[in-house]
Structures are given as C-alpha cells and as structure tokens.
Scaffold this motif. Structure first.
Motif, PDB file in Angstrom:
ATOM      1  N   SER A  41     -63.627 -81.094   2.840  1.00 35.04           N
ATOM      2  CA  SER A  41     -64.267 -81.011   1.525  1.00 35.04           C
ATOM      3  C   SER A  41     -63.692 -79.879   0.673  1.00 35.04           C
ATOM      4  O   SER A  41     -63.686 -79.956  -0.554  1.00 35.04           O
ATOM      5  N   ARG A  42     -63.168 -78.822   1.305  1.00 37.01           N
ATOM      6  CA  ARG A  42     -62.676 -77.662   0.568  1.00 37.01           C
ATOM      7  C   ARG A  42     -61.203 -77.741   0.221  1.00 37.01           C
ATOM      8  O   ARG A  42     -60.798 -77.378  -0.872  1.00 37.01           O
ATOM      9  N   ARG A  43     -60.403 -78.237   1.145  1.00 36.45           N
ATOM     10  CA  ARG A  43     -58.958 -78.136   0.957  1.00 36.45           C
ATOM     11  C   ARG A  43     -58.200 -79.456   0.967  1.00 36.45           C
ATOM     12  O   ARG A  43     -57.040 -79.491   0.600  1.00 36.45           O
ATOM     13  N   ALA A  44     -58.832 -80.525   1.404  1.00 34.84           N
ATOM     14  CA  ALA A  44     -58.088 -81.782   1.569  1.00 34.84           C
ATOM     15  C   ALA A  44     -57.946 -82.530   0.258  1.00 34.84           C
ATOM     16  O   ALA A  44     -58.879 -82.577  -0.541  1.00 34.84           O
ATOM     17  N   THR A  49     -54.775 -91.429   1.356  1.00 33.26           N
ATOM     18  CA  THR A  49     -55.356 -92.459   2.211  1.00 33.26           C
ATOM     19  C   THR A  49     -55.764 -91.902   3.564  1.00 33.26           C
ATOM     20  O   THR A  49     -56.840 -92.216   4.080  1.00 33.26           O
ATOM     21  N   GLN A  50     -54.906 -91.056   4.137  1.00 36.11           N
ATOM     22  CA  GLN A  50     -55.192 -90.499   5.460  1.00 36.11           C
ATOM     23  C   GLN A  50     -56.528 -89.765   5.484  1.00 36.11           C
ATOM     24  O   GLN A  50     -57.297 -89.875   6.440  1.00 36.11           O
ATOM     25  N   TYR A  51     -56.836 -89.036   4.413  1.00 37.12           N
ATOM     26  CA  TYR A  51     -58.062 -88.239   4.387  1.00 37.12           C
ATOM     27  C   TYR A  51     -59.299 -89.088   4.120  1.00 37.12           C
ATOM     28  O   TYR A  51     -60.408 -88.704   4.486  1.00 37.12           O
ATOM     29  N   ILE A  52     -59.126 -90.222   3.486  1.00 37.40           N
ATOM     30  CA  ILE A  52     -60.246 -91.161   3.335  1.00 37.40           C
ATOM     31  C   ILE A  52     -60.659 -91.675   4.713  1.00 37.40           C
ATOM     32  O   ILE A  52     -61.848 -91.707   5.047  1.00 37.40           O
ATOM     33  N   TYR A 104     -67.937 -98.144  17.319  1.00 41.93           N
ATOM     34  CA  TYR A 104     -67.031 -99.204  16.872  1.00 41.93           C
ATOM     35  C   TYR A 104     -66.480 -98.930  15.477  1.00 41.93           C
ATOM     36  O   TYR A 104     -65.395 -99.397  15.135  1.00 41.93           O
ATOM     37  N   VAL A 105     -67.201 -98.156  14.696  1.00 41.93           N
ATOM     38  CA  VAL A 105     -66.645 -97.696  13.420  1.00 41.93           C
ATOM     39  C   VAL A 105     -65.429 -96.809  13.693  1.00 41.93           C
ATOM     40  O   VAL A 105     -64.381 -96.951  13.051  1.00 41.93           O
ATOM     41  N   THR A 106     -65.556 -95.893  14.651  1.00 40.62           N
ATOM     42  CA  THR A 106     -64.433 -95.008  14.963  1.00 40.62           C
ATOM     43  C   THR A 106     -63.236 -95.793  15.499  1.00 40.62           C
ATOM     44  O   THR A 106     -62.087 -95.471  15.181  1.00 40.62           O
ATOM     45  N   ILE A 107     -63.499 -96.817  16.292  1.00 34.51           N
ATOM     46  CA  ILE A 107     -62.402 -97.625  16.843  1.00 34.51           C
ATOM     47  C   ILE A 107     -61.633 -98.329  15.730  1.00 34.51           C
ATOM     48  O   ILE A 107     -60.396 -98.309  15.692  1.00 34.51           O
ATOM     49  N   ILE A 108     -62.353 -98.945  14.795  1.00 33.35           N
ATOM     50  CA  ILE A 108     -61.700 -99.672  13.696  1.00 33.35           C
ATOM     51  C   ILE A 108     -60.943 -98.714  12.786  1.00 33.35           C
ATOM     52  O   ILE A 108     -59.831 -99.001  12.332  1.00 33.35           O
ATOM     53  N   ILE A 109     -61.524 -97.531  12.533  1.00 27.18           N
ATOM     54  CA  ILE A 109     -60.854 -96.564  11.660  1.00 27.18           C
ATOM     55  C   ILE A 109     -59.611 -95.999  12.341  1.00 27.18           C
ATOM     56  O   ILE A 109     -58.571 -95.794  11.686  1.00 27.18           O
ATOM     57  N   LEU A 110     -59.680 -95.739  13.631  1.00 29.82           N
ATOM     58  CA  LEU A 110     -58.483 -95.289  14.353  1.00 29.82           C
ATOM     59  C   LEU A 110     -57.369 -96.330  14.284  1.00 29.82           C
ATOM     60  O   LEU A 110     -56.196 -95.988  14.099  1.00 29.82           O
ATOM     61  N   CYS A 111     -57.739 -97.580  14.397  1.00 29.39           N
ATOM     62  CA  CYS A 111     -56.757 -98.666  14.262  1.00 29.39           C
ATOM     63  C   CYS A 111     -56.161 -98.672  12.854  1.00 29.39           C
ATOM     64  O   CYS A 111     -54.952 -98.841  12.687  1.00 29.39           O
ATOM     65  N   SER A 112     -56.999 -98.456  11.842  1.00 28.41           N
ATOM     66  CA  SER A 112     -56.520 -98.420  10.450  1.00 28.41           C
ATOM     67  C   SER A 112     -55.568 -97.257  10.218  1.00 28.41           C
ATOM     68  O   SER A 112     -54.569 -97.390   9.505  1.00 28.41           O
ATOM     69  N   ILE A 113     -55.872 -96.101  10.811  1.00 26.66           N
ATOM     70  CA  ILE A 113     -54.985 -94.938  10.677  1.00 26.66           C
ATOM     71  C   ILE A 113     -53.623 -95.226  11.302  1.00 26.66           C
ATOM     72  O   ILE A 113     -52.576 -94.893  10.732  1.00 26.66           O
ATOM     73  N   LYS A 144     -51.322-102.629   2.256  1.00 27.57           N
ATOM     74  CA  LYS A 144     -52.700-102.433   1.819  1.00 27.57           C
ATOM     75  C   LYS A 144     -53.353-101.244   2.525  1.00 27.57           C
ATOM     76  O   LYS A 144     -54.126-100.496   1.918  1.00 27.57           O
ATOM     77  N   PHE A 145     -53.059-101.073   3.813  1.00 27.58           N
ATOM     78  CA  PHE A 145     -53.673 -99.994   4.579  1.00 27.58           C
ATOM     79  C   PHE A 145     -53.227 -98.615   4.096  1.00 27.58           C
ATOM     80  O   PHE A 145     -53.861 -97.615   4.435  1.00 27.58           O
ATOM     81  N   CYS A 146     -52.166 -98.556   3.302  1.00 26.08           N
ATOM     82  CA  CYS A 146     -51.676 -97.279   2.779  1.00 26.08           C
ATOM     83  C   CYS A 146     -52.262 -96.953   1.411  1.00 26.08           C
ATOM     84  O   CYS A 146     -52.022 -95.869   0.875  1.00 26.08           O
ATOM     85  N   GLN A 147     -52.991 -97.872   0.813  1.00 24.19           N
ATOM     86  CA  GLN A 147     -53.523 -97.681  -0.533  1.00 24.19           C
ATOM     87  C   GLN A 147     -54.919 -97.060  -0.476  1.00 24.19           C
ATOM     88  O   GLN A 147     -55.803 -97.576   0.214  1.00 24.19           O
ATOM     89  N   PRO A 148     -55.148 -95.948  -1.191  1.00 26.66           N
ATOM     90  CA  PRO A 148     -56.464 -95.290  -1.170  1.00 26.66           C
ATOM     91  C   PRO A 148     -57.611 -96.210  -1.580  1.00 26.66           C
ATOM     92  O   PRO A 148     -58.688 -96.165  -0.984  1.00 26.66           O
ATOM     93  N   LYS A 149     -57.375 -97.057  -2.576  1.00 29.91           N
ATOM     94  CA  LYS A 149     -58.435 -97.962  -3.044  1.00 29.91           C
ATOM     95  C   LYS A 149     -58.837 -98.932  -1.935  1.00 29.91           C
ATOM     96  O   LYS A 149     -60.030 -99.178  -1.698  1.00 29.91           O
ATOM     97  N   PHE A 150     -57.838 -99.501  -1.254  1.00 27.51           N
ATOM     98  CA  PHE A 150     -58.126-100.426  -0.154  1.00 27.51           C
ATOM     99  C   PHE A 150     -58.843 -99.704   0.977  1.00 27.51           C
ATOM    100  O   PHE A 150     -59.772-100.246   1.588  1.00 27.51           O
ATOM    101  N   ALA A 151     -58.413 -98.467   1.263  1.00 21.79           N
ATOM    102  CA  ALA A 151     -59.041 -97.689   2.339  1.00 21.79           C
ATOM    103  C   ALA A 151     -60.521 -97.451   2.046  1.00 21.79           C
ATOM    104  O   ALA A 151     -61.368 -97.553   2.939  1.00 21.79           O
ATOM    105  N   LYS A 152     -60.833 -97.143   0.785  1.00 22.06           N
ATOM    106  CA  LYS A 152     -62.240 -96.914   0.411  1.00 22.06           C
ATOM    107  C   LYS A 152     -63.063 -98.183   0.591  1.00 22.06           C
ATOM    108  O   LYS A 152     -64.158 -98.154   1.167  1.00 22.06           O
ATOM    109  N   TYR A 153     -62.539 -99.308   0.099  1.00 22.74           N
ATOM    110  CA  TYR A 153     -63.270-100.568   0.207  1.00 22.74           C
ATOM    111  C   TYR A 153     -63.424-100.993   1.670  1.00 22.74           C
ATOM    112  O   TYR A 153     -64.472-101.514   2.068  1.00 22.74           O
ATOM    113  N   LEU A 154     -62.373-100.780   2.472  1.00 26.27           N
ATOM    114  CA  LEU A 154     -62.430-101.137   3.887  1.00 26.27           C
ATOM    115  C   LEU A 154     -63.517-100.341   4.601  1.00 26.27           C
ATOM    116  O   LEU A 154     -64.315-100.900   5.367  1.00 26.27           O
ATOM    117  N   CYS A 155     -63.577 -99.045   4.334  1.00 26.49           N
ATOM    118  CA  CYS A 155     -64.596 -98.200   4.974  1.00 26.49           C
ATOM    119  C   CYS A 155     -66.001 -98.579   4.519  1.00 26.49           C
ATOM    120  O   CYS A 155     -66.945 -98.573   5.314  1.00 26.49           O
TER     121      CYS A 155
END
Length: 346
Positions: A41-44, A49-52, A104-113, A144-155
């Motif tokens: 929240s302070r420095r990122a 996309t990675q930080y999303i 399972y949220v963490t599993i899917i997000i790790l796969c997305s990363i 798509k997985f590299c786009q911040p907008k897609f990452a937000k919608y996916l999450c």
C-alpha cells in the motif's frame, strides 16, 4: 451418509499437535501478511499487473490465517462440543469452510502469476510476438494475463465466485442440521461432508490439478523457449532477467507441489475409502486428511517469504521502509537491475 453412526475418537495428534501448529502459524501469518499489505500500500505501483495479483493473494492469505484460531480450538475441544452448539457452527463455517475457499483463491492467483510471468518474458523475447498475437488464440489468452484491467476483473470474478459458493454452502449446512442429529461436533459428517460437499470437493480438486498442470506446462514451455533463443541468439545481459522469471515460476510450482499436491492426491482416496464401515480406519483417514489440510494452510503463513522470492522490487521496497533513503548517485547504480526487471514484467 453411510458412516454417520461411526463415533470418531481423536488422538493426541489431533487434540494437541494440530492446535499447537495452528496456534504457531496464526501470529506468523498475520504479522507477515499485514507487513506485506503495508508494503504494497505504501510503495508498490498499483497499476502493475503483478501487484494486483499479489494484493489479492495477500488478502486470501489473511482470510486463511484468520480461521486458524477457530481450527485450533475446534481440534482441541470439538470432540466435547455438541453438534448443535454455536461453537460448532462457528468452527465449521468460519473455520473449515472459509479456509478452504480462500485456499483455492490463492491457488488460482498463483497460477495467474505464473502465466503472467511466462507471457511477459515470451512477449519481450520473441520478436514476432506482436505480429502473431492476433492470429494465435493461445498467445491472445496469455497476453490478457499481463493486462492490469484483465487482472482486476479476474480477481473480482474469483472473489464473487468464492462468496457465492461460501454463502450457498453455509445456507445448505444450516438447513441440513435439522434433518439429522449428532451428539458431538467432531463427527464424520463435519469431517467428510454430505454428498453435495463431496461434489464441490471433486470440482475443487479438478480446479487444483488444472492449475497445477498449467503452471507445470508454463515452466516446461519457458525452459524450451529459453533453450531455443539461446541457440539462435546471444541473450547477454538479459540472462539474469530470464533466470529470475524461470525461478519465479519454479517457486510457484514447488509451492503447489509441497503444500497442496499431497492433500489433493489424498482427497479422492479419502472419499473412496469412506465406504468402509471400519471406525478405526475412518479415524486414521480423518486425521491424515486434517494434517494434510494443515500443510496446505501453512502456505498462507509462509507466503510473505514466497512474495520476497517472487518479486525483487517488493524486497527492495520492504527493505527501504526500515532504512534511511539512499543517496541518489548510489541509488542509480542499485536500480539498474530493478528497472530492467520492471520492463520485462510490464
């Protein structure tokens, strides 16, 4: 359920060891993930996309860690509670259920990363990528997985799905409580679930293996891709960046293998063997399942360390929160590799 009359007898491993493990993981996980949230929240850079993905990963980790006190109390005292007690309902709903859906949220997000890492490196190393991307569905999906907008919608979709599943499961469990009576909270129905819970568990297991194989395939394709470009050209100073991305995907693969794979291999075996009417065997099966679940949950407490491994910029900024500002002329030298890494990831 066929074995609902079997009276489970927890051993010392369940009533003593599991509560100690969960009680130890809880403060470490809460402290580490809150520190990660504070740093992000302070420095990122919020538009990366990675930080999303990392922000949502940390949120899911906090949810898993917040259930650990409930699980610790459940395993130490659950065999003494009545099935209809408030404590049993809280441990079952706020403990087991929320922990599983958050995992399972963490599993899917790790796969997305992992897909994001692979796609960004391939995009920057392949000179013909931009020309072929519109002709190749596979590359379009990766992009798509590299786009911040897609990452937000996916999450957002992931979390909405989790909330719907959680609400549905809680409502179903509350309604089903009136149809069957148990004397104790620690019973085979809570530990194994009804038929609908088995169906949901089967779908979740399939989701894990899809994610697991996706990460494994990404690592294999990345290794082949790097081998190809090393033969055809000299990658020179970018070698460190390629090695970093390859290591990041390998770290994710190792996390899925060590923490989650044993549990998901055992889960189908557990449901198949539930048809056995031998109560001692069922006791052993339930305790093995609970320890493997604990291993999967431990990942959320260790995730801040994994985050440091996955992102050197995050590590640098975390270090910067506790040190004095670096002089500009020295900072410029330190940031050479960091800037190069950011260009690849973006």
């Amino acid at each position: 359920m066929r074995n609902s009359t079997c009276l489970l007898q927890p051993s010392l491993a369940t009533t003593l060891v599991l509560p100690v493990i969960y009680s130890s993981l809880f403060p470490a996980g809460i402290f580490g993930n809150i520190l990660a949230v504070w740093t992000l929240s302070r420095r990122a850079p919020t538009k990366r996309t990675q930080y999303i993905y990392l922000a949502n990963l940390v949120t899911a980790n906090l949810l898993v860690c917040s259930t650990m006190p409930f699980l610790a109390v459940y395993f130490s005292r659950g065999y003494q509670w009545s099935y209809d007690s408030v404590a049993c309902s809280i441990a079952n709903h706020l403990g087991t259920l929320i922990m599983h859906v958050s995992m399972y949220v963490t599993i899917i997000i790790l796969c997305s990363i992992a897909l994001c890492q692979y796609a960004t490196l391939k995009k920057n190393s392949d000179a013909q990528y931009s020309q072929a991307v519109n002709e190749n569905f596979y590359r379009c999906v990766l992009k798509k997985f590299c786009q911040p907008k897609f990452a937000k919608y996916l999450c957002i979709i992931i979390w909405l799905t989790v909330l719907c599943i959680t609400a549905t499961a809680i409502i179903y469990n509350v309604l089903e409580r009136t149809t069957e009576e148990f004397q104790r909270c620690y019973n085979i129905k809570v530990e194994a679930g009804e038929f609908t819970a088995m169906i949901a568990a089967s779908l979740a297991t399939a989701c894990f293996f899809i994610s697991f194989m996706t990460v494994l395939l990404s690592y294999y394709c990345l290794t082949r891709h790097l081998s190809k470009i090393q033969k055809n050209s000299c990658i020179g100073e970018k070698h460190l960046i390629y090695s970093t991305v390859k290591r990041n995907i390998l770290v994710i693969q190792m996390v899925l293998t060590v923490c989650f794979l044993p549990y998901h291999i055992f889960r189908p075996i557990f449901y198949v063997l539930l048809t056995n009417n031998d109560c001692p065997t069922l006791n052993y099966l339930v305790e093995i399942k609970n320890f493997l679940t604990c291993l999967a949950a431990a990942k959320s407490s260790l995730d801040p360390v994994i985050t440091l491994l996955l992102d050197k910029t995050f590590k640098k900024r975390l270090y910067g929160l506790f040190t004095k500002p670096t002089p500009e002329h020295h900072k410029r030298k330190v940031d050479i590799f960091t800037k190069e890494s950011q260009n690849v990831k973006e």
